[in-house]
Design a protein around this motif. Structure first.
Motif, PDB file in Angstrom:
ATOM      1  N   THR A 200      39.230  29.941  44.106  1.00 38.31           N
ATOM      2  CA  THR A 200      38.672  30.001  45.459  1.00 38.31           C
ATOM      3  C   THR A 200      37.757  28.803  45.663  1.00 38.31           C
ATOM      4  O   THR A 200      36.811  28.613  44.901  1.00 38.31           O
ATOM      5  CB  THR A 200      37.881  31.294  45.684  1.00 38.31           C
ATOM      6  N   LEU A 201      38.039  28.029  46.685  1.00 37.26           N
ATOM      7  CA  LEU A 201      37.210  26.875  47.029  1.00 37.26           C
ATOM      8  C   LEU A 201      36.874  26.952  48.513  1.00 37.26           C
ATOM      9  O   LEU A 201      37.737  27.287  49.324  1.00 37.26           O
ATOM     10  CB  LEU A 201      37.959  25.564  46.751  1.00 37.26           C
ATOM     11  N   GLY A 202      35.627  26.647  48.863  1.00 39.31           N
ATOM     12  CA  GLY A 202      35.286  26.668  50.272  1.00 39.31           C
ATOM     13  C   GLY A 202      33.804  26.772  50.516  1.00 39.31           C
ATOM     14  O   GLY A 202      32.988  26.279  49.725  1.00 39.31           O
ATOM     15  N   ARG A 203      33.464  27.444  51.613  1.00 40.26           N
ATOM     16  CA  ARG A 203      32.084  27.568  52.045  1.00 40.26           C
ATOM     17  C   ARG A 203      31.789  29.021  52.380  1.00 40.26           C
ATOM     18  O   ARG A 203      32.589  29.695  53.025  1.00 40.26           O
ATOM     19  CB  ARG A 203      31.858  26.707  53.302  1.00 40.26           C
ATOM     20  N   ASP A 204      30.635  29.493  51.945  1.00 36.96           N
ATOM     21  CA  ASP A 204      30.185  30.834  52.293  1.00 36.96           C
ATOM     22  C   ASP A 204      29.072  30.702  53.314  1.00 36.96           C
ATOM     23  O   ASP A 204      28.197  29.843  53.192  1.00 36.96           O
ATOM     24  CB  ASP A 204      29.699  31.575  51.045  1.00 36.96           C
ATOM     25  N   GLY A 205      29.095  31.561  54.320  1.00 40.80           N
ATOM     26  CA  GLY A 205      28.126  31.443  55.390  1.00 40.80           C
ATOM     27  C   GLY A 205      26.691  31.683  54.968  1.00 40.80           C
ATOM     28  O   GLY A 205      25.772  31.348  55.702  1.00 40.80           O
ATOM     29  N   HIS A 206      26.478  32.270  53.767  1.00 44.39           N
ATOM     30  CA  HIS A 206      25.123  32.637  53.353  1.00 44.39           C
ATOM     31  C   HIS A 206      24.571  31.733  52.264  1.00 44.39           C
ATOM     32  O   HIS A 206      23.375  31.481  52.213  1.00 44.39           O
ATOM     33  CB  HIS A 206      25.095  34.083  52.862  1.00 44.39           C
ATOM     34  N   SER A 207      25.411  31.254  51.359  1.00 47.47           N
ATOM     35  CA  SER A 207      24.889  30.541  50.199  1.00 47.47           C
ATOM     36  C   SER A 207      25.389  29.117  50.049  1.00 47.47           C
ATOM     37  O   SER A 207      24.992  28.425  49.128  1.00 47.47           O
ATOM     38  CB  SER A 207      25.245  31.324  48.918  1.00 47.47           C
ATOM     39  N   GLY A 208      26.249  28.643  50.941  1.00 44.04           N
ATOM     40  CA  GLY A 208      26.746  27.280  50.814  1.00 44.04           C
ATOM     41  C   GLY A 208      28.121  27.231  50.181  1.00 44.04           C
ATOM     42  O   GLY A 208      29.004  28.023  50.504  1.00 44.04           O
ATOM     43  N   ARG A 209      28.311  26.319  49.267  1.00 47.41           N
ATOM     44  CA  ARG A 209      29.622  26.096  48.679  1.00 47.41           C
ATOM     45  C   ARG A 209      30.083  27.259  47.809  1.00 47.41           C
ATOM     46  O   ARG A 209      29.279  27.946  47.184  1.00 47.41           O
ATOM     47  CB  ARG A 209      29.617  24.813  47.847  1.00 47.41           C
ATOM     48  N   VAL A 210      31.393  27.434  47.747  1.00 47.38           N
ATOM     49  CA  VAL A 210      32.007  28.447  46.883  1.00 47.38           C
ATOM     50  C   VAL A 210      33.036  27.753  46.004  1.00 47.38           C
ATOM     51  O   VAL A 210      33.897  27.025  46.506  1.00 47.38           O
ATOM     52  CB  VAL A 210      32.694  29.556  47.709  1.00 47.38           C
ATOM     53  N   ALA A 211      32.941  27.954  44.713  1.00 53.12           N
ATOM     54  CA  ALA A 211      33.920  27.422  43.759  1.00 53.12           C
ATOM     55  C   ALA A 211      34.016  28.421  42.609  1.00 53.12           C
ATOM     56  O   ALA A 211      33.150  28.460  41.735  1.00 53.12           O
ATOM     57  CB  ALA A 211      33.500  26.045  43.254  1.00 53.12           C
ATOM     58  N   ARG A 212      35.054  29.239  42.635  1.00 52.70           N
ATOM     59  CA  ARG A 212      35.192  30.327  41.668  1.00 52.70           C
ATOM     60  C   ARG A 212      36.610  30.359  41.110  1.00 52.70           C
ATOM     61  O   ARG A 212      37.568  30.126  41.850  1.00 52.70           O
ATOM     62  CB  ARG A 212      34.879  31.677  42.331  1.00 52.70           C
ATOM     63  N   ALA A 213      36.716  30.657  39.827  1.00 54.63           N
ATOM     64  CA  ALA A 213      38.026  30.732  39.182  1.00 54.63           C
ATOM     65  C   ALA A 213      38.117  32.036  38.397  1.00 54.63           C
ATOM     66  O   ALA A 213      37.127  32.497  37.810  1.00 54.63           O
ATOM     67  CB  ALA A 213      38.233  29.548  38.240  1.00 54.63           C
ATOM     68  N   GLY A 214      39.295  32.652  38.391  1.00 55.57           N
ATOM     69  CA  GLY A 214      39.475  33.903  37.673  1.00 55.57           C
ATOM     70  C   GLY A 214      40.924  34.135  37.340  1.00 55.57           C
ATOM     71  O   GLY A 214      41.812  33.361  37.726  1.00 55.57           O
ATOM     72  N   GLY A 215      41.145  35.196  36.615  1.00 62.25           N
ATOM     73  CA  GLY A 215      42.510  35.524  36.248  1.00 62.25           C
ATOM     74  C   GLY A 215      42.619  36.905  35.656  1.00 62.25           C
ATOM     75  O   GLY A 215      41.610  37.562  35.368  1.00 62.25           O
ATOM     76  N   SER A 216      43.846  37.353  35.489  1.00 65.13           N
ATOM     77  CA  SER A 216      44.124  38.673  34.944  1.00 65.13           C
ATOM     78  C   SER A 216      45.380  38.603  34.092  1.00 65.13           C
ATOM     79  O   SER A 216      46.345  37.914  34.446  1.00 65.13           O
ATOM     80  CB  SER A 216      44.317  39.691  36.079  1.00 65.13           C
ATOM     81  N   VAL A 217      45.356  39.296  32.980  1.00 64.50           N
ATOM     82  CA  VAL A 217      46.514  39.393  32.102  1.00 64.50           C
ATOM     83  C   VAL A 217      46.745  40.865  31.793  1.00 64.50           C
ATOM     84  O   VAL A 217      45.835  41.562  31.331  1.00 64.50           O
ATOM     85  CB  VAL A 217      46.317  38.616  30.782  1.00 64.50           C
ATOM     86  N   SER A 218      47.957  41.333  32.064  1.00 63.01           N
ATOM     87  CA  SER A 218      48.306  42.727  31.814  1.00 63.01           C
ATOM     88  C   SER A 218      48.915  42.859  30.424  1.00 63.01           C
ATOM     89  O   SER A 218      49.899  42.188  30.102  1.00 63.01           O
ATOM     90  CB  SER A 218      49.303  43.218  32.874  1.00 63.01           C
ATOM     91  N   VAL A 219      48.310  43.709  29.597  1.00 56.99           N
ATOM     92  CA  VAL A 219      48.824  43.946  28.247  1.00 56.99           C
ATOM     93  C   VAL A 219      49.958  44.956  28.297  1.00 56.99           C
ATOM     94  O   VAL A 219      50.991  44.793  27.662  1.00 56.99           O
ATOM     95  CB  VAL A 219      47.700  44.438  27.321  1.00 56.99           C
ATOM     96  N   THR A 220      49.759  46.007  29.050  1.00 58.07           N
ATOM     97  CA  THR A 220      50.819  46.973  29.311  1.00 58.07           C
ATOM     98  C   THR A 220      50.819  47.227  30.810  1.00 58.07           C
ATOM     99  O   THR A 220      50.046  46.630  31.547  1.00 58.07           O
ATOM    100  CB  THR A 220      50.579  48.299  28.556  1.00 58.07           C
TER     101      THR A 220
END
Length: 258
Positions: A188-208
């Motif tokens: 996620t890249l962009g701007r948040d109306g309350h805190s300024g810039r947004v730069a977040r990375a995440g992921g998910s891996v399913s074991v079962t």
């Protein structure tokens, strides 16, 4: 000696108030539930949710969540949400309450959206009520009706804009996804109306088919997070995060998807 104790006590209270102010200032920027918290607070499009893969086929998601932000004693945050997606239509509501001695905040959102033929453009209208109560100052409530527009540039990139809110309070961000329903990365890249810039990375891996790992990182704040999710037949997720200044947060969510 007594004077030294009072001095240290004053420092402790000051440190607590500073941490509390920082935590409440970031409250509107934290993720809505444990799935997104565990993935670093990445922002999914309004009609998409990590707990409901196959959202293009339609789903109903109901969930509740609770957290103790940054382990501050007495501070809690709870949410309840309901989201319905059917064909090209979506509707939902979300209530969030943050509270601590002397302060409480209730945020309620109700929205409805419609995708244009082809599904790559989605528009939504949001009714948002924000009510805050501070001991000694009373309650202050504001109501707004912003709108949201998301555009799917490809199968992996979604740009979402929001307008019509308070001045200088219109967020805009791009969501970039790669993978499938069992293993994916998201940025996620962009701007948040309350805190300024947004730069977040995440992921998910399913074991079962019932068990998944989550991980994420907020590049602006340095907050790292992780979590576990379960699906059988109801949903459950736990997540935790460590902020380099404010400390750790633990969150738990339960829900159901149909």
């Amino acid at each position: 000696m007594q004077k030294g104790k009072r001095y240290r006590g004053g420092l402790d209270r000051t440190a607590m108030m500073v941490a509390l102010a920082l935590a409440l200032a970031q409250g509107e920027c934290r993720a809505a539930d444990s799935w997104q918290r565990g993935m670093g607070g990445v922002i999914f499009p309004r009609r998409d949710h990590p707990a409901a893969p196959g959202a293009q086929d339609g789903y109903l998601l109901a969930s509740v969540s609770a957290a103790n932000p940054f382990s501050i004693p007495g501070l809690y945050e709870s949410t309840a949400s309901l989201c319905l997606v059917r064909n090209r239509c979506s509707a939902g509501m979300r209530w969030e309450r943050t509270g601590v001695t002397g302060y409480s905040r209730d945020l309620l959102e109700v929205y409805g959206g419609l995708a244009l033929p082809g599904g790559f453009i989605h528009a939504a209208v949001i009714i948002r009520a924000d009510s805050r109560n501070v001991a000694g100052y009373g309650r202050d409530t504001s109501v707004s009706a912003p709108y949201s527009l998301s555009v799917e540039l490809s199968s992996t990139v979604v740009v979402e804009l929001e307008g019509g809110g308070r001045a200088h309070d219109d967020p805009a961000h791009a969501t970039i996804r790669a993978g499938c329903s069992t293993a994916f990365l998201i940025l996620t890249l962009g701007r948040d109306g309350h805190s300024g810039r947004v730069a977040r990375a995440g992921g998910s891996v399913s074991v079962t088919g019932m068990f998944s790992f989550l991980a994420g990182y907020d590049m602006e704040t340095g907050e790292a997070s992780g979590g576990l999710t379960f699906r059988a037949p109801a949903l459950a997720a736990v997540s935790w995060s460590i902020h380099p200044v404010l400390g750790s947060t633990f969150s738990v969510s339960v829900g159901v998807v149909r």
